[in-house]
Design a protein around this motif. Structure first.
Motif, PDB file in Angstrom:
ATOM      1  N   HIS A  87       0.702  -1.218   0.137  1.00 26.06           N
ATOM      2  CA  HIS A  87       0.250   0.080   0.143  1.00 26.06           C
ATOM      3  C   HIS A  87       0.887   1.317  -0.099  1.00 26.06           C
ATOM      4  O   HIS A  87       0.887   2.073  -0.947  1.00 26.06           O
ATOM      5  CB  HIS A  87      -0.918  -0.039   1.253  1.00 26.06           C
ATOM      6  CG  HIS A  87      -1.872   1.270   1.429  1.00 26.06           C
ATOM      7  ND1 HIS A  87      -1.675   1.814   2.424  1.00 26.06           N
ATOM      8  CD2 HIS A  87      -2.331   1.917   0.557  1.00 26.06           C
ATOM      9  CE1 HIS A  87      -2.527   3.154   2.477  1.00 26.06           C
ATOM     10  NE2 HIS A  87      -2.911   2.908   1.218  1.00 26.06           N
ATOM     11  N   SER A 109      -3.743  -3.286   7.119  1.00 25.18           N
ATOM     12  CA  SER A 109      -3.953  -4.251   6.286  1.00 25.18           C
ATOM     13  C   SER A 109      -3.081  -5.489   6.622  1.00 25.18           C
ATOM     14  O   SER A 109      -2.374  -5.531   7.329  1.00 25.18           O
ATOM     15  CB  SER A 109      -3.455  -3.693   4.775  1.00 25.18           C
ATOM     16  OG  SER A 109      -4.071  -2.665   4.364  1.00 25.18           O
ATOM     17  N   TRP A 111      -2.204  -9.978   5.591  1.00 17.27           N
ATOM     18  CA  TRP A 111      -2.254 -10.666   4.656  1.00 17.27           C
ATOM     19  C   TRP A 111      -1.656 -12.129   5.341  1.00 17.27           C
ATOM     20  O   TRP A 111      -0.954 -12.030   6.463  1.00 17.27           O
ATOM     21  CB  TRP A 111      -0.867 -10.557   3.542  1.00 17.27           C
ATOM     22  CG  TRP A 111      -1.340  -9.238   3.269  1.00 17.27           C
ATOM     23  CD1 TRP A 111      -1.786  -9.015   1.809  1.00 17.27           C
ATOM     24  CD2 TRP A 111      -0.826  -7.947   3.409  1.00 17.27           C
ATOM     25  NE1 TRP A 111      -1.845  -7.902   1.403  1.00 17.27           N
ATOM     26  CE2 TRP A 111      -1.214  -6.967   2.372  1.00 17.27           C
ATOM     27  CE3 TRP A 111      -0.505  -7.433   4.522  1.00 17.27           C
ATOM     28  CZ2 TRP A 111      -1.113  -5.709   2.558  1.00 17.27           C
ATOM     29  CZ3 TRP A 111       0.006  -6.032   4.546  1.00 17.27           C
ATOM     30  CH2 TRP A 111      -0.475  -5.292   3.796  1.00 17.27           C
ATOM     31  N   SER A 118      -4.600 -11.542   0.478  1.00 18.61           N
ATOM     32  CA  SER A 118      -4.998 -10.405   1.274  1.00 18.61           C
ATOM     33  C   SER A 118      -6.056 -10.664   2.353  1.00 18.61           C
ATOM     34  O   SER A 118      -7.056 -11.449   1.509  1.00 18.61           O
ATOM     35  CB  SER A 118      -5.330  -9.108   0.384  1.00 18.61           C
ATOM     36  OG  SER A 118      -5.859  -7.991   0.965  1.00 18.61           O
ATOM     37  N   TRP A 121      -7.837  -5.519   3.706  1.00 20.31           N
ATOM     38  CA  TRP A 121      -7.186  -4.220   3.017  1.00 20.31           C
ATOM     39  C   TRP A 121      -7.925  -2.876   3.440  1.00 20.31           C
ATOM     40  O   TRP A 121      -9.138  -2.778   3.249  1.00 20.31           O
ATOM     41  CB  TRP A 121      -7.617  -4.507   1.402  1.00 20.31           C
ATOM     42  CG  TRP A 121      -7.007  -3.596   0.672  1.00 20.31           C
ATOM     43  CD1 TRP A 121      -7.799  -2.397   0.188  1.00 20.31           C
ATOM     44  CD2 TRP A 121      -5.482  -3.266   0.218  1.00 20.31           C
ATOM     45  NE1 TRP A 121      -6.605  -1.665  -0.565  1.00 20.31           N
ATOM     46  CE2 TRP A 121      -5.463  -2.148  -0.545  1.00 20.31           C
ATOM     47  CE3 TRP A 121      -4.289  -4.055   0.575  1.00 20.31           C
ATOM     48  CZ2 TRP A 121      -3.968  -1.777  -0.965  1.00 20.31           C
ATOM     49  CZ3 TRP A 121      -3.318  -3.738   0.393  1.00 20.31           C
ATOM     50  CH2 TRP A 121      -3.127  -2.530  -0.632  1.00 20.31           C
ATOM     51  N   ARG A 132      -9.613   3.444   0.259  1.00 26.21           N
ATOM     52  CA  ARG A 132      -9.980   2.149  -0.515  1.00 26.21           C
ATOM     53  C   ARG A 132     -10.922   2.515  -1.947  1.00 26.21           C
ATOM     54  O   ARG A 132     -11.142   1.835  -2.773  1.00 26.21           O
ATOM     55  CB  ARG A 132     -11.001   1.590   0.362  1.00 26.21           C
ATOM     56  CG  ARG A 132     -10.653   0.599   1.363  1.00 26.21           C
ATOM     57  CD  ARG A 132     -11.391  -0.584   2.297  1.00 26.21           C
ATOM     58  NE  ARG A 132     -12.769   0.112   2.572  1.00 26.21           N
ATOM     59  CZ  ARG A 132     -12.820   0.932   3.678  1.00 26.21           C
ATOM     60  NH1 ARG A 132     -11.940   0.728   4.733  1.00 26.21           N
ATOM     61  NH2 ARG A 132     -14.096   1.307   4.228  1.00 26.21           N
ATOM     62  N   PRO A 137      -7.039  -3.778  -3.342  1.00 26.54           N
ATOM     63  CA  PRO A 137      -6.452  -4.901  -2.465  1.00 26.54           C
ATOM     64  C   PRO A 137      -5.529  -5.509  -3.335  1.00 26.54           C
ATOM     65  O   PRO A 137      -5.414  -5.887  -4.680  1.00 26.54           O
ATOM     66  CB  PRO A 137      -7.345  -5.794  -2.188  1.00 26.54           C
ATOM     67  CG  PRO A 137      -8.526  -5.139  -2.448  1.00 26.54           C
ATOM     68  CD  PRO A 137      -8.661  -4.112  -3.309  1.00 26.54           C
TER      69      PRO A 137
END
Length: 285
Positions: A87, A109, A111, A118, A121, A132, A137
């Motif tokens: 990001h 975020s 993972w 992901s 997100w 967003r 994502p």
């Protein structure tokens, strides 16, 4: 708040980009070129388990053969993931690992440390809700690790890729009748056995990726010129290769840059300081 150490030397201000809230070992490793192991993977030594265990939170971050990775731990598990959040480029070694999931320290975020999928997100409201709208994502590049004799090794081809590996040293031969210097890489049969008909490795010290689309076989430089992500993990469509991470794309034939760091988020920031680069491409026959 993330805060950073500063120092002044000879009238110049320097910043340590690892936040003070992090305590990690740093490494920079350049491995000798070695052929793939018996398992077909390209393992690179990173550091010893003893060195990692000395860190207060058993974390490490740095580069291995130009690839930026973070080593994260949870219990007996050692994970290797791309070093920075896709990001805004926050170092992931400062994140929280719980149940095999890494959460970025800044915008939260998260993972899977294993698959890179992901999980959440830019959660919540405020600035995340706004971002967003423009930032889609992204999955995370993750890498296999293994331990042998107290040494940690990482396979620098992300788990998200499935490719044949090669390391070829050709005998010195005169140019062919066409004046070109052709080097044997691998058989078409070996390439066709790969789930996505990809291969990556070195030919006479030159790192290349073999990409396919239909009957076409393309040879391009092995790593994205932006952050060194292996291009064998990218998507090829209409003769264009798109990097799996930040989605820059190039012609597989001419190497011309087609779309450099597209979209918003970290890409928009990096476009301010990173100019488009073309890709080295090679003839095949």
């Amino acid at each position: 708040l993330a805060t950073y150490e500063t120092k002044i030397e000879d009238g110049k201000i320097f910043v340590n980009l690892l936040p003070k809230q992090m305590s990690v070992a740093m490494f920079a490793v350049t491995s000798e070129t070695v052929p793939p192991a018996d398992d077909g993977k390209q393992w690179s030594f990173v550091m010893t388990t003893a060195a990692l265990d000395k860190q207060p939170n058993r974390r490490a971050q740095g580069t291995v053969d130009g690839v930026q990775i973070a080593l994260l731990t949870e219990g007996s598990n050692i994970y290797a993931v791309q070093a920075k959040c896709p990001h805004l480029g926050i170092p992931l070694a400062g994140g929280k690992v719980e149940n095999g999931v890494i959460t970025c320290s800044q915008h939260k975020s998260s993972w899977s440390c294993d698959s890179g999928e992901s999980k959440d997100w830019l959660p919540g409201g405020g600035v995340n809700a706004v971002q967003r709208l423009v930032s889609k994502p992204c999955d995370l590049a993750t890498y296999e690790t293994k331990i042998e004799d107290g040494k940690i090794f990482v396979n620098l081809l992300p788990k998200q890729m499935s490719v044949a590996m090669f390391a070829v040293t050709s005998e010195t031969v005169p140019p062919a009748d066409d004046g070109k210097q052709w080097s044997f890489v691998m058989t078409t049969a070996a390439l066709d056995k790969q789930p996505n008909r990809r291969a990556q490795g070195t030919v006479d010290g030159v790192q290349i990726a073999l990409l396919t689309e239909g009957s076409n076989i393309y040879a391009v430089q092995a790593k994205c010129p932006h952050l060194g992500i292996p291009l064998a993990g990218g998507k090829v469509e209409n003769g264009v290769i798109t990097c799996s991470q930040h989605k820059s794309s190039w012609s597989c034939d001419s190497g011309e840059s087609k779309d450099w760091l597209p979209g918003g988020g970290v890409n928009a920031v990096q476009r301010l300081v990173s100019k488009p680069c073309d890709l080295a491409t090679y003839e095949t026959k």
